[in-house]
Design a protein around this motif. Structure first.
Motif, short mmCIF file in Angstrom:
data_model
loop_
_atom_site.label_atom_id
_atom_site.label_comp_id
_atom_site.label_asym_id
_atom_site.label_seq_id
_atom_site.Cartn_x
_atom_site.Cartn_y
_atom_site.Cartn_z
N UNK A 187 43.38 24.20 24.97
CA UNK A 187 42.22 24.22 25.85
C UNK A 187 41.56 25.60 25.84
N UNK A 188 40.29 25.68 26.21
CA UNK A 188 39.63 27.00 26.31
C UNK A 188 40.33 27.94 27.29
N UNK A 189 40.86 27.38 28.39
CA UNK A 189 41.57 28.21 29.36
C UNK A 189 42.82 28.82 28.74
N UNK A 190 43.49 28.06 27.87
CA UNK A 190 44.67 28.59 27.18
C UNK A 190 44.31 29.75 26.27
N UNK A 191 43.18 29.64 25.57
CA UNK A 191 42.74 30.73 24.69
C UNK A 191 42.36 31.97 25.48
N UNK A 192 41.75 31.77 26.63
CA UNK A 192 41.38 32.92 27.46
C UNK A 192 42.64 33.62 27.99
N UNK A 193 43.58 32.83 28.51
CA UNK A 193 44.79 33.41 29.11
C UNK A 193 45.63 34.16 28.09
N UNK A 194 45.62 33.70 26.82
CA UNK A 194 46.46 34.33 25.80
C UNK A 194 45.68 35.33 24.94
N UNK A 195 44.48 35.69 25.35
CA UNK A 195 43.80 36.78 24.65
C UNK A 195 44.61 38.05 24.88
N UNK A 196 44.90 38.83 23.84
CA UNK A 196 45.77 40.01 24.02
C UNK A 196 45.31 40.95 25.11
N UNK A 197 44.01 41.19 25.19
CA UNK A 197 43.51 42.11 26.21
C UNK A 197 43.70 41.54 27.61
N UNK A 198 43.38 40.25 27.79
CA UNK A 198 43.51 39.60 29.10
C UNK A 198 44.97 39.57 29.55
N UNK A 199 45.85 39.13 28.65
CA UNK A 199 47.28 39.02 29.01
C UNK A 199 47.87 40.38 29.34
N UNK A 200 47.53 41.41 28.55
CA UNK A 200 48.10 42.74 28.79
C UNK A 200 47.56 43.36 30.08
N UNK A 201 46.26 43.20 30.33
CA UNK A 201 45.67 43.79 31.54
C UNK A 201 46.24 43.14 32.79
N UNK A 202 46.36 41.81 32.78
CA UNK A 202 46.91 41.12 33.96
C UNK A 202 48.37 41.49 34.17
N UNK A 203 49.12 41.57 33.08
CA UNK A 203 50.56 41.84 33.19
C UNK A 203 50.82 43.26 33.68
N UNK A 204 50.19 44.25 33.06
CA UNK A 204 50.44 45.65 33.41
C UNK A 204 49.55 46.09 34.57
N UNK A 205 48.28 45.68 34.55
CA UNK A 205 47.35 46.14 35.57
C UNK A 205 47.69 45.69 36.96
N UNK A 206 48.34 44.53 37.07
CA UNK A 206 48.67 44.03 38.41
C UNK A 206 49.65 44.94 39.12
N UNK A 207 50.51 45.69 38.38
CA UNK A 207 51.41 46.65 39.01
C UNK A 207 50.62 47.70 39.78
N UNK A 208 49.60 48.23 39.12
CA UNK A 208 48.80 49.29 39.74
C UNK A 208 48.02 48.76 40.95
N UNK A 209 47.42 47.57 40.79
CA UNK A 209 46.62 47.02 41.89
C UNK A 209 47.50 46.71 43.09
N UNK A 210 48.66 46.14 42.83
CA UNK A 210 49.53 45.69 43.92
C UNK A 210 50.13 46.86 44.69
N UNK A 211 50.71 47.82 43.97
CA UNK A 211 51.48 48.86 44.65
C UNK A 211 50.69 50.15 44.86
N UNK A 212 49.91 50.56 43.89
CA UNK A 212 49.17 51.81 44.02
C UNK A 212 47.77 51.60 44.58
N UNK A 213 47.30 50.36 44.58
CA UNK A 213 45.97 50.07 45.10
C UNK A 213 45.94 49.66 46.56
N UNK A 214 47.11 49.59 47.22
CA UNK A 214 47.16 49.29 48.65
C UNK A 214 47.30 47.83 49.00
N UNK A 215 47.32 46.94 47.99
CA UNK A 215 47.40 45.51 48.30
C UNK A 215 48.76 45.13 48.88
N UNK A 216 49.83 45.71 48.34
CA UNK A 216 51.18 45.39 48.82
C UNK A 216 51.31 45.72 50.30
#
Length: 683
Positions: free
Chosen positions: A502-531
């Motif tokens: 599906x198109x959604x599968x291709x979007x989710x597995x784009x290297x840039x998208x997958x890496x940003x969500x995986x690593x970037x969420x650490x910064x947003x959650x803990x260092x960005x005040x969301x936690x």
């Protein structure tokens, strides 16, 4: 079925199913009235005591009886919306091009209308909740000035508004979609619309509220799929849809598991709120007994369906006579079952307005009020390993994933096919780590200490996904599940393939998208005040765990996955993705250790744990854990990439050898001839 050749599809034709919209509408009205009447009757039995306990003036009959009516009718509508969307997605097949067949099209339109009703009920619930809490009449509470001033102070009003938002979004999406894949979005939105009420009811406060809330989430979703699925199948059978036997068979399997989920979670939820001794002595307890009785009746009706009415429906599969709908035993019995379901929803709505037995909150410690259970001693190795508290959602998920995987392996073995033992070991270890991270002492202490939370986080995002990906579950499913066959309705194997490509599968597995969500969420959650903002809420912990698992799985599926994926990435590119993301992950751990303030300090201090420890030192330990944990899966990833690279070269060599055998090394001969011609040229 006629369809326009233009890009915008037209509505599927009406010539393949009988038009029984009047009967379906009548069933809706019948169910709605039954739910409303039962809700009013139940609420009236405890209305006076509820008002007295609240300590506010009587808000009037519109609020006293309108709130349970809105709750009962709204939740019944949500069940119909969810069941109809599930019906369109999985019970009847779509056309070859992915556009709904007539049955799926009608079910999705029913889902849109039911979601709209649920959304309107949510909007009505906002002023009703304000009136109920303040003691003002509904006419006063609905005034714009009173709504805006009281909304932020009344949790019930916020709950109803979020319910309305998700329900109305589901209504819009269900109304405009034409293709099978979008039905998953409708299912997700309707399910989300059920979550605010599940997270804000009687189960969300007091001791053991973690178990009570988790059980209520599963209970509500299971009941909604069961009830709504029955309605959708009943509407389809009324119109004599051509896939009605298939739809009923599929619903029957789903309904069986819904019975198991609803029954088990209902008992657990009741036991966490009402002692057995109070079941007969309190109004709340007696209503729970009535709910149990209704469940037994519904379970018996379901068993009767499986034994008698489904058999009759299968026997009439080839009969396309124009017999009236009331001649069908399945339809008549289904209508009775739907009425019992409606009464049960009304009973549940009245129960939500009935005060539970009083709890001695003075004996409940602050940590128990916050996280749902008592923690009396500091963590050590023995408590981490043996002090378990089963996580009803993720612990159950771990067991189910292991059982389903092993069933697939056994199916392959019985068929005479081999399955690598290493993949099985990896998957079972991943499931075991998921269970340990959420249900052992790690899961027990995780909400109370940042360092323990970080260990659990790293296991869920860095270790569990690696092992699950190496298990190759998609490949196993594609091999274990039988294909539907040409011209047959799609089944689970085809659904998996559709999701992968599906198109959604291709979007989710784009290297840039997958890496940003995986690593970037650490910064947003803990260092960005969301936690710090969401750490107090049980729903936030559930969403964090889910996010860790899914984002980690998608990232490692892309990097070391052995399953078919929407995108094919070369081993060199995979290595680049790993090395490109590692510095950001390591820097996150270092940044966490160097943070000058304590994250969520107010929350951790409010727990008043019975032992003393330094919050800042605990946070630094958590940062060190985040930094060090990245090295553990790195070794596994590098080994997996090297093995995959070697096997890729071996497969390429075998393909070359097979081609050489077929054409007697034609490529090599051509190459040698080219070299000879070059040598013959004058220098």
């Amino acid at each position: 079925m006629n369809r326009a050749s233009s890009s915008a599809p037209i509505a599927p034709g009406r010539d393949e199913m009988r038009d029984e919209r009047g009967v379906v509408a009548g069933l809706c009205w019948m169910a709605g009235w039954v739910a409303a009447i039962v809700a009013v009757v139940v609420a009236s039995a405890s209305a006076a005591s509820a008002i007295k306990l609240a300590g506010v003036p009587d808000p009037g009959p519109i609020t006293t009886y309108g709130l349970p009516v809105v709750t009962g009718v709204g939740q019944l509508s949500a069940a119909i919306a969810l069941g109809s969307a599930v019906f369109a997605a999985f019970f009847v097949p779509a056309q070859a091009d992915g556009i709904f067949d007539i049955g799926g099209y009608r079910a999705m339109r029913i889902s849109a209308v039911a979601s709209l009703v649920w959304g309107v009920c949510g909007l009505l619930g906002v002023p009703l909740a304000i009136s109920d809490v303040s003691g003002e009449t509904f006419a006063e509470s609905i005034k714009p000035g009173n709504l805006t001033s009281a909304y932020g102070q009344v949790a019930g009003a916020q709950t109803w508004l979020w319910t309305a938002i998700f329900a109305l979004l589901a209504a819009v999406l269900a109304r405009v979609v034409w293709r099978w894949g979008w039905s998953i979005g409708v299912i997700m939105l309707v399910t989300l619309s059920l979550m605010p009420s599940a997270l804000a009811g009687h189960s969300s406060s007091g001791g053991d509220h973690d178990l009570a809330t988790n059980s209520l989430i599963l209970h509500i979703v299971g009941a909604a799929v069961w009830t709504g699925g029955l309605f959708a199948v009943l509407a389809y059978a009324l119109a004599r849809g051509r896939w009605r036997v298939l739809a009923v068979r599929r619903f029957s399997r789903v309904a069986f598991w819904c019975v198991v989920v609803v029954g088990t979670t209902g008992v657990l939820n009741a036991l966490t709120r009402v002692p057995i001794s109070d079941l007969l002595d309190t109004t709340y307890g007696r209503l729970i007994l009535w709910k149990i009785a209704a469940f037994v009746v519904l379970g018996g009706l379901g068993a009767w369906h499986r034994r008698r009415t489904i058999a009759e429906l299968e026997a009439q599969a080839g009969d396309e006579s124009d017999a009236p709908w009331w001649k069908s035993l399945f339809v008549r019995f289904g209508a009775v079952e739907l009425a019992v379901f409606a009464a049960t929803f009304g009973l549940a709505a009245g129960l939500s307005r009935t005060p539970p037995p009083p709890v001695d909150t003075a004996s409940i410690s602050p940590v128990e009020l916050k996280i749902g259970y008592q923690i009396s001693e500091p963590p050590n190795v023995a408590r981490m390993l043996f002090d378990w508290r089963f996580d009803l959602i993720f612990g159950t998920l771990a067991i189910i994933l292991a059982a389903v995987y092993l069933r697939g392996v056994v199916r392959l073995r019985r068929r005479g096919d081999e399955w690598p033992i290493g993949r099985t070991i990896a998957w079972i270890l991943g499931c075991a780590l998921l269970l340990v991270a959420t249900s052992s002492g790690l899961g027990r202490y995780s909400p109370a200490m940042f360092s323990i939370h970080m260990i659990s986080h790293m296991m869920l995002s860095m270790m569990v996904p690696v092992l699950l990906v190496l298990g190759g579950p998609v490949t196993l499913a594609l091999r274990a599940l039988a294909p539907a066959g040409k011209d047959n309705p799609a089944g689970p194997r085809e659904w998996i393939l559709t999701g992968i490509h599906s198109p959604w599968g291709r979007i989710a597995t784009h290297p840039l998208v997958a890496a940003v969500i995986f690593v970037g969420s650490f910064y947003v959650l803990y260092l960005g005040g969301l936690f710090e903002t969401v750490v107090e809420y049980h729903a936030a912990h559930l969403l964090m765990n889910l996010h860790f698992l899914v984002s980690g799985y998608v990232f490692y599926w892309l990097v070391i996955g052995i399953d078919p994926a929407p995108r094919q990435v070369s081993p060199v590119a995979k290595l680049g993705i790993v090395w490109g993301s590692l510095p950001f992950h390591a820097f996150f751990g270092v940044a966490l250790m160097m943070t000058s303030s304590v994250i969520a300090e107010q929350y951790y201090r409010s727990l008043l744990l019975p032992w003393r420890y330094d919050l800042f030192d605990d946070q630094r330990i958590g940062g060190g854990i985040a930094w060090a944990f990245g090295e553990i899966p790195l070794v596994v990833i590098m080994l997996a990439l090297l093995v995959q690279w070697q096997r890729s070269d071996e497969r390429a060599a075998r393909r070359y050898d097979r081609q050489a055998d077929r054409d007697q090394d034609a490529d090599l001969d051509d190459y040698n001839e080219m070299l000879k011609s070059l040598n013959k040229r004058p220098g």
